[in-house]
Motif scaffolding. Structure first.
Motif, PDB file in Angstrom:
ATOM      1  N   PHE A   1      -3.219  -1.298  -9.167  1.00  0.00           N
ATOM      2  CA  PHE A   1      -2.027  -1.758  -8.454  1.00  0.00           C
ATOM      3  C   PHE A   1      -0.533  -1.078  -9.194  1.00  0.00           C
ATOM      4  O   PHE A   1       0.396  -0.960  -8.925  1.00  0.00           O
ATOM      5  CB  PHE A   1      -1.954  -3.122  -7.990  1.00  0.00           C
ATOM      6  N   ARG A   2      -0.913  -0.008 -10.221  1.00  0.00           N
ATOM      7  CA  ARG A   2       0.934   0.053 -11.168  1.00  0.00           C
ATOM      8  C   ARG A   2       1.732   1.055 -10.047  1.00  0.00           C
ATOM      9  O   ARG A   2       1.801   1.837 -10.214  1.00  0.00           O
ATOM     10  CB  ARG A   2      -0.110   1.097 -12.198  1.00  0.00           C
ATOM     11  N   GLY A   3      -0.005   2.190  -9.369  1.00  0.00           N
ATOM     12  CA  GLY A   3       1.296   3.008  -8.324  1.00  0.00           C
ATOM     13  C   GLY A   3      -0.109   4.228  -7.651  1.00  0.00           C
ATOM     14  O   GLY A   3      -1.390   3.380  -7.516  1.00  0.00           O
ATOM     15  N   ARG A   4       0.469   5.028  -6.390  1.00  0.00           N
ATOM     16  CA  ARG A   4      -0.192   5.307  -5.468  1.00  0.00           C
ATOM     17  C   ARG A   4      -0.445   6.936  -6.023  1.00  0.00           C
ATOM     18  O   ARG A   4       0.506   7.513  -6.197  1.00  0.00           O
ATOM     19  CB  ARG A   4       0.539   5.313  -4.538  1.00  0.00           C
TER      20      ARG A   4
ATOM     21  N   GLY B   1      12.698   8.898  -4.160  1.00  0.00           N
ATOM     22  CA  GLY B   1      13.175  10.007  -3.793  1.00  0.00           C
ATOM     23  C   GLY B   1      12.612  11.905  -4.388  1.00  0.00           C
ATOM     24  O   GLY B   1      14.006  12.431  -4.293  1.00  0.00           O
ATOM     25  N   ARG B   2      11.372  11.614  -4.600  1.00  0.00           N
ATOM     26  CA  ARG B   2      11.515  13.085  -5.164  1.00  0.00           C
ATOM     27  C   ARG B   2      10.026  13.082  -4.222  1.00  0.00           C
ATOM     28  O   ARG B   2       9.360  12.453  -4.636  1.00  0.00           O
ATOM     29  CB  ARG B   2      11.132  12.673  -6.789  1.00  0.00           C
TER      30      ARG B   2
ATOM     31  N   ALA C   1       2.729  14.027   3.464  1.00  0.00           N
ATOM     32  CA  ALA C   1       4.230  13.490   3.219  1.00  0.00           C
ATOM     33  C   ALA C   1       5.106  13.500   2.593  1.00  0.00           C
ATOM     34  O   ALA C   1       4.958  14.107   0.650  1.00  0.00           O
ATOM     35  CB  ALA C   1       4.162  11.907   3.358  1.00  0.00           C
ATOM     36  N   ALA C   2       6.103  13.569   2.827  1.00  0.00           N
ATOM     37  CA  ALA C   2       7.359  14.101   1.915  1.00  0.00           C
ATOM     38  C   ALA C   2       7.920  13.546   1.133  1.00  0.00           C
ATOM     39  O   ALA C   2       9.064  13.307   0.018  1.00  0.00           O
ATOM     40  CB  ALA C   2       8.538  14.995   2.441  1.00  0.00           C
ATOM     41  N   GLY C   3       8.201  11.797   1.869  1.00  0.00           N
ATOM     42  CA  GLY C   3       8.481  11.159   0.926  1.00  0.00           C
ATOM     43  C   GLY C   3       7.849  10.541  -0.442  1.00  0.00           C
ATOM     44  O   GLY C   3       6.755  10.441  -0.740  1.00  0.00           O
ATOM     45  N   THR C   4       8.675   9.790  -1.721  1.00  0.00           N
ATOM     46  CA  THR C   4       8.378   9.823  -2.754  1.00  0.00           C
ATOM     47  C   THR C   4       8.953   8.168  -2.736  1.00  0.00           C
ATOM     48  O   THR C   4      10.346   8.059  -2.717  1.00  0.00           O
ATOM     49  CB  THR C   4       8.296  10.765  -3.661  1.00  0.00           C
ATOM     50  N   VAL C   5       8.516   7.152  -3.904  1.00  0.00           N
ATOM     51  CA  VAL C   5       9.024   6.310  -3.818  1.00  0.00           C
ATOM     52  C   VAL C   5      10.797   6.638  -5.034  1.00  0.00           C
ATOM     53  O   VAL C   5      11.644   5.711  -4.581  1.00  0.00           O
ATOM     54  CB  VAL C   5       8.389   5.733  -5.026  1.00  0.00           C
TER      55      VAL C   5
ATOM     56  N   GLN D   1      13.558   7.866   2.728  1.00  0.00           N
ATOM     57  CA  GLN D   1      12.936   7.481   1.115  1.00  0.00           C
ATOM     58  C   GLN D   1      13.342   5.943   1.112  1.00  0.00           C
ATOM     59  O   GLN D   1      13.901   6.286  -0.043  1.00  0.00           O
ATOM     60  CB  GLN D   1      13.365   8.512   0.667  1.00  0.00           C
TER      61      GLN D   1
ATOM     62  N   CYS E   1       8.492   7.547   5.364  1.00  0.00           N
ATOM     63  CA  CYS E   1       9.789   6.829   5.484  1.00  0.00           C
ATOM     64  C   CYS E   1      10.822   8.718   5.225  1.00  0.00           C
ATOM     65  O   CYS E   1      10.195   8.966   3.744  1.00  0.00           O
ATOM     66  CB  CYS E   1      10.708   5.764   4.715  1.00  0.00           C
TER      67      CYS E   1
ATOM     68  N   CYS F   1       0.806  -1.272   0.288  1.00  0.00           N
ATOM     69  CA  CYS F   1       0.172   0.323   0.472  1.00  0.00           C
ATOM     70  C   CYS F   1       0.651   1.502   0.167  1.00  0.00           C
ATOM     71  O   CYS F   1       0.648   2.700  -0.573  1.00  0.00           O
ATOM     72  CB  CYS F   1      -0.984   0.067   1.098  1.00  0.00           C
TER      73      CYS F   1
ATOM     74  N   SER G   1      -5.726  -0.157   1.611  1.00  0.00           N
ATOM     75  CA  SER G   1      -4.173  -0.137   1.486  1.00  0.00           C
ATOM     76  C   SER G   1      -4.458  -0.783   0.372  1.00  0.00           C
ATOM     77  O   SER G   1      -2.314  -0.660  -0.671  1.00  0.00           O
ATOM     78  CB  SER G   1      -3.980  -0.765   2.348  1.00  0.00           C
TER      79      SER G   1
ATOM     80  N   TRP H   1      -1.027  10.239  -4.712  1.00  0.00           N
ATOM     81  CA  TRP H   1      -0.378  10.984  -4.057  1.00  0.00           C
ATOM     82  C   TRP H   1       0.832  11.154  -4.280  1.00  0.00           C
ATOM     83  O   TRP H   1       1.595  12.549  -3.734  1.00  0.00           O
ATOM     84  CB  TRP H   1      -0.679  10.824  -2.018  1.00  0.00           C
ATOM     85  N   PHE H   2       1.874  10.024  -4.823  1.00  0.00           N
ATOM     86  CA  PHE H   2       3.031  10.041  -6.205  1.00  0.00           C
ATOM     87  C   PHE H   2       3.484  10.992  -6.858  1.00  0.00           C
ATOM     88  O   PHE H   2       4.009  11.425  -6.958  1.00  0.00           O
ATOM     89  CB  PHE H   2       4.022   8.902  -5.705  1.00  0.00           C
TER      90      PHE H   2
ATOM     91  N   THR I   1       5.456   5.617   1.973  1.00  0.00           N
ATOM     92  CA  THR I   1       4.803   7.515   2.209  1.00  0.00           C
ATOM     93  C   THR I   1       5.930   8.291   3.252  1.00  0.00           C
ATOM     94  O   THR I   1       6.419   9.027   3.498  1.00  0.00           O
ATOM     95  CB  THR I   1       4.089   7.891   2.139  1.00  0.00           C
TER      96      THR I   1
END
Lengths: 238, 592
Positions: free
Chosen positions: B244-247, B566-567, B560-564, A103, A100, A93, B134, B249-250, A98
Motif C-alpha cells: 500500500f505504499r504507492g501505485r 503532478g508529474r 493516464a497523464a496524471g500523477t500524484v 491532478q 484526474c 486505489c 483497487s 503506474w506512477f 490517475t
C-alpha cells in the motif's frame, strides 16, 4: 421564446403609426405597474412561478438567500461516500488521482488492521481550485466512493487553504452500501452484529441479472436503465 | 532381487517373424542436428528440445502464460498457453510451455479454437477471483488484468457467491499472501524448491479448496523469499514492505545495482519524484540470473531516510548549517592548511562508485600528496553459496583498482584507527562515511580537521568539522566493480536531493580549492578523463556508454497523464527540482 414573424406589409393601423406607439407604451406601462404594485414570487424555480394578474413578472433571485436549484446531473462539490458504519467506502486505489486531468487529488494509503477492506485513505485531499469539475474521478471510481452529488458549488473564500478539502471535510452525506461489499460479506469486527444486520437490510441488493454488461460495477445495470427508459416512454413522460 | 532370475531363453530360438508393418519411417530432418518446424505459417529452425513457447518467443509471437518460467521447471498447470499442433494426439490442444518442437510439426497459435480456449481459461481463472484490484498491490503489473483485457473482456457469468479463502496471511517477515487472488500456478513453490533450495511453500487441499501455504506454524523466512513476490504473476504474494505504499503506474524504473553486497545484483530501482519505493531484480544471466536476496531489497531505504542533505561546519555545540559552497571553501582551506602542516589521511568508502573513487584518488594523489588510502566501508555480514557475499560493499574491487591506478597503497581501516590513536593523523578527508566499526569511528571523532562527504547520517558525519552532503548511487551515473572484477553501470534515477552532490563533484571542488585543474564535471567526463589511468586493468568488455543514461527511457508512457505529485511518470523526475540553480537556468546540469 422565439416566435415566427410573418413578413407581411404593414396594415392600415401600423401605417398610421401612432396607435401602435400608444399600444406599445400601454404594454410597457402595464408591466411597470404590475411589477411596481404586486409582490415578486419567491419560488427560486422561475418556470414554476404562478403567472397572470396579481403576480409580479420580476425574475430576480435574491442570492444567497434564495438559490436556484441545480439540475439533477449537476456536478457539485465532491464528497467521499461513507458506508453504513461511517467509514469511507474509499480504498485508496488512486483511480481518481490517475484519471484526474487537473491532478488535483492527493491520496496516501494506509492499512486497516481489522477491516476486510484492508486499505483506506489516510490522506485524501482535493484541491477545489485546481479541479476542473469534469467528473472523471466519479467515473473512474470502482467503489462508488466519490460522488459529486452534493448540489453545492465550491464556496468562495479569502484563503486558498479553505479550498483544499481534506478527508474529514469530504466524508459526508448519505451512506451507501451494496450487498457485495466486503464488510457486509465478511463482517468486520468493528461493526456490531445488530448494526451489520441493519446495514445488510438497507444495502443495495445484488443486481438480479449477473450477465448484464457492467455487472462488475455494483448496483449498475444497463438493462435496468433500459427498462426504466421504456417504462418512461410508455408513460409518455419526458 | 537376488532371488529373481531371468527366465532362460529357449534353447532353440525360432527365427524371428518379420516385424509388423508400422507407420512409415519419418523423413530425414531438413537441417541435420536441428529441428525444423512451422509456427503460424513461418518456418523455424531450433535446437532439439526447444519448447514451442520458447521458439515462438524467438519469432516474436506472444503466447500467453502464467506458470511457465524460464528458470524454473515446467509445470504446465495454468493451461493458458495451449496451442494447436499437428502431431497432437486426438487433435487436442497442447501446452506450448511443455511440448518440444519436433521435425515437421505445424503449430498454430492464433486460430479461433486457441483464442476461445484462452478466453475460456481466463474465465475459469477469474471465476472465484475477488477482483479487488483497487486494494491489490499488483494492480498495473498483473497478468490477470493484462490478459483479461487482451483475451477475455467478458463480464462474469457467475451468479452464486464466490469461494472465500484466507486473505492477508503473513507468510513470513517479507511476504503477505492473499489466497483468493492465487491462481495456483505454483511458481513460488517451484522457486523455493529449485532455486532457494528451501521448500517452505506447498499446495494444500484439493480442487477449489487448493491454497498455497507453508507448513503449519512455520513461517516463510528464507533469505530469498522476496523473489516469490516478483515471480507471482498475480496479486497473491505481495511484499509486506511495499504494501500500500504507492501505485506502480506512477513510478519510473532506473536500471541500477544493489548496494547490499559485493555481488552487484542488477536491480530496477522503482522511484517517484525523489523517493525510492522498492528494488526489483533485473535479469543478468552472468550475475544474479533474476533473483536477489531480501536483505538487498531493503537497501533502498538508505536512499530515503537518514540522508545528509545540507552542509555543516563545526562540530558539537559549534556546529552551524552552511551552504555547500561555504562548506567546500572552508574544507578546502582546512585541507590545504593541513597539507602544509604535515599531511592528510584519506579514508575512502567502497560504497562510492568507481568514478567517485577515481576522482577522490586523483585529488588525494595530486592535491594532497597522499601515498596511501584507507578503506572504510560497511562491516562484513553473512554469506551463502548462492548470491550473497560476506563483503557488504558494492565496490571494494573498484576502490582497489582506483587506488592502483594512482599508485596509492590500500590500507585497512584498523591501521587508520591505530594511527589516529597514536596521534599520527592530523587531518582526515573522508569520501563516504561508512565505517566498519563504531569504536574506531570514535577514535577519529576527535581529529582537529575532519572533512566528511557523507550520504547518510552516522558517527563520522556527526563528528565532522566540515560535513559535505553527498549523493548515493541513485542520484548520479556511475560504475560498480563487483567481487569478480565485473564492472557494471548504474544509471541516475533522480536529480540529487537537497544540497547533495555526487562525491566526484565534491572532490572536484576540493581539488580546485587545493589548486588542481579538475578536468571533469559529470560522471561520464570523470570516466573519460581518468579511466586511461586504468589502462593496465582488465575490465573485460566494459564500455561506459553501454547503458545510455540520458534522454528518454524506453518503455510505454502511462496511459493516464496524471500523477500524484503532478508529474508524468518517467518524464520529469530527472529535471532539476524547482528553485534549484539549474532549474533557474532552465537546463539540466551538465556539470556541477
Amino acid at each position: 421564446m422565439p416566435y415566427q414573424l410573418d413578413n407581411r406589409p404593414a396594415d392600415l393601423r401600423e401605417q398610421m403609426y401612432f396607435p401602435e406607439i400608444i399600444r406599445g407604451i400601454g404594454a410597457v406601462t402595464a408591466h411597470f405597474l404590475r411589477n411596481l404594485f404586486f409582490t415578486r414570487d419567491a419560488n427560486p424555480d422561475i418556470l414554476d412561478r404562478p403567472r397572470g394578474l396579481g403576480k409580479s413578472d420580476n425574475v430576480t433571485i435574491f442570492y444567497p438567500e434564495e438559490k436556484a436549484p441545480y439540475p439533477p446531473g449537476y456536478r457539485g462539490l465532491h464528497r467521499l461516500v461513507p458506508r453504513g458504519d461511517g467509514l469511507p467506502r474509499c480504498v485508496a486505489c488512486y483511480m481518481c488521482a490517475t484519471a484526474c486531468p487537473a491532478q488535483c487529488i492527493y491520496i496516501e494509503a494506509g492499512e486497516y488492521p481489522g477491516d476486510p477492506v484492508e486499505k483506506y485513505p489516510v490522506k485524501f485531499v482535493i484541491d477545489e481550485l485546481r479541479c476542473v469539475v469534469c467528473g472523471f474521478c466519479v467515473e473512474a471510481c470502482p467503489k462508488d466512493a466519490i460522488r459529486m452529488d452534493t448540489g453545492e458549488h465550491a464556496p468562495p473564500s479569502y484563503e486558498r487553504d479553505v479550498q483544499q478539502l481534506h478527508e474529514q471535510a469530504l466524508l459526508r452525506g448519505p451512506s451507501v452500501d451494496y450487498a457485495g461489499d466486503p464488510w457486509l460479506k465478511r463482517a468486520a469486527p468493528s461493526i456490531p452484529a445488530d448494526k451489520l444486520a441493519a446495514m445488510k437490510a438497507a444495502a443495495t441488493p445484488y443486481p438480479a441479472d449477473a450477465t448484464d454488461e457492467y455487472a462488475q460495477t455494483p448496483g449498475f445495470s444497463v438493462k435496468a436503465l433500459a427498462a426504466e427508459a421504456r417504462a418512461r416512454s410508455e408513460r409518455g413522460g419526458r | 532381487m537376488a532371488e529373481d532370475k531371468k527366465p532362460e531363453a529357449p534353447a532353440a530360438a525360432a527365427p524371428k517373424p518379420p516385424p509388423p508393418p508400422g507407420p512409415p519411417a519419418p523423413p530425414p530432418p531438413k537441417n541435420p542436428g536441428l529441428v525444423t518446424a512451422v509456427v503460424d505459417g513461418r518456418e523455424v529452425v531450433v535446437k532439439p528440445g526447444t519448447t514451442v513457447i520458447e521458439a515462438a518467443q524467438g519469432m516474436g509471437i506472444d503466447i500467453p502464460y502464467y506458470c511457465w518460467h524460464k528458470r524454473l521447471s515446467v509445470a504446465a498447470n495454468c493451461r493458458q498457453c495451449l496451442v494447436e499442433m499437428s502431431n497432437a494426439p486426438g487433435g487436442k490442444l497442447v501446452p506450448s510451455c511443455q511440448v518440444p518442437l519436433t521435425e515437421g510439426v505445424v503449430v498454430k497459435t492464433d486460430t479461433p479454437r486457441v483464442k476461445d480456449q484462452q478466453r475460456a481459461n481466463l474465465e475459469l481463472l477469474l471465476l472465484n477471483h475477488p477482483v479487488d484490484c483497487s486494494i491489490c498491490d499488483q494492480a498495473g503489473e498483473c497478468k490477470l488484468q493484462d490478459y483479461y483485457m487482451q483475451f477475455d473482456a467478458q463480464p462474469s457469468r457467475l451468479d452464486i457467491p464466490k469461494n472465500t479463502k484466507g486473505k492477508r496471511i503473513e507468510l513470513g517477515p517479507t511476504v503477505t499472501l492473499d489466497q483468493e487472488r492465487c491462481i495456483l500456478c505454483t511458481r513460488c513453490v517451484r522457486f523455493m524448491r529449485e532455486v532457494a533450495k528451501n521448500p517452505q511453500l506447498g499446495v494444500a487441499n484439493r480442487g477449489t479448496r487448493s491454497v498455497i501455504t507453508t507448513f503449519p506454524g512455520q513461517p516463510l523466512d528464507d533469505r530469498y523469499a522476496g523473489n516469490v513476490v516478483d515471480l507471482c504473476p498475480v496479486g497473491a504474494l505481495t511484499a509486506t514492505d511495499f504494501r500500500f505504499r504507492g501505485r506502480v503506474w506512477f513510478m519510473s524504473s532506473a536500471r541500477s545495482l544493489c548496494t547490499g553486497c559485493a555481488r552487484g545484483c542488477n536491480v530496477a530501482l522503482d522511484y517517484l519524484d525523489t523517493t525510492a519505493y522498492r528494488l526489483r531484480p533485473r535479469e543478468n544471466a552472468d550475475v544474479n540470473q533474476e533473483w536477489m536476496c531480501d536483505q538487498g531489497r531493503t537497501t533502498y531505504k538508505a536512499l530515503n531516510a537518514g540522508r545528509v542533505l545540507a552542509a555543516r561546519l563545526g562540530r558539537g555545540a559549534a556546529a552551524a548549517r552552511a551552504t555547500r559552497d561555504e562548506a567546500l571553501k572552508a574544507a578546502g582551506l582546512a585541507l590545504a592548511e593541513a597539507r602544509r602542516a604535515g599531511g592528510v589521511a584519506v579514508l575512502l568508502s567502497p560504497v562510492a562508485s568507481l568514478e567517485d573513487l577515481l576522482a577522490a584518488c586523483h585529488v588525494a594523489k595530486e592535491g594532497l600528496g597522499a601515498a596511501e588510502v584507507f578503506v572504510g566501508g560497511r562491516p562484513d555480514g553473512w554469506q551463502d553459496d548462492f548470491l550473497k557475499k560476506a563483503d557488504e560493499n558494492p565496490n571494494r574491487k573498484g576502490l582497489e583498482l582506483a587506488a592502483q591506478a594512482y599508485g596509492l597503497a590500500v590500507r585497512p581501516f584498523a591501521d587508520l584507527v591505530a594511527a589516529a590513536r597514536a596521534g599520527r593523523v592530523g587531518a582526515l578527508w573522508v569520501v563516504g562515511a561508512e565505517v566498519p566499526d563504531a569504536a574506531g569511528a570514535e577514535a577519529l571523532a576527535a581529529l582537529p580537521v575532519l572533512v566528511v562527504q557523507a550520504v547518510n547520517e552516522g558517527p563520522l558525519a556527526a563528528a565532522a568539522t566540515a560535513l559535505l552532503p553527498a549523493s548515493p548511487h541513485a542520484e548520479g551515473d556511475g560504475t560498480f566493480v563487483n567481487f569478480e572484477g565485473r564492472a557494471q553501470r548504474f544509471e541516475a534515477a533522480w536529480h540529487p536531493r537537497g544540497e547533495a552532490r555526487p562525491h566526484l563533484a565534491l572532490a572536484g571542488a576540493l581539488g580546485r580549492a587545493l589548486g588542481l585543474k579538475v578536468p571533469w564535471g559529470t560522471a561520464r567526463e570523470t570516466w573519460l578523463a581518468l579511466s586511461p589511468r586504468l589502462a593496465g586493468v582488465a575490465l573485460w568488455d566494459f564500455k561506459w556508454d553501454s547503458l545510455p543514461s540520458v534522454g528518454r527511457r524506453k518503455g510505454h508512457l502511462p496511459l493516464a497523464a496524471g500523477t500524484v505529485d503532478g508529474r508524468l511518470a518517467g518524464q520529469k523526475e530527472r529535471l532539476p527540482p524547482e528553485g534549484s540553480e539549474p532549474a533557474k537556468r532552465g537546463v539540466a546540469p551538465t556539470s556541477w
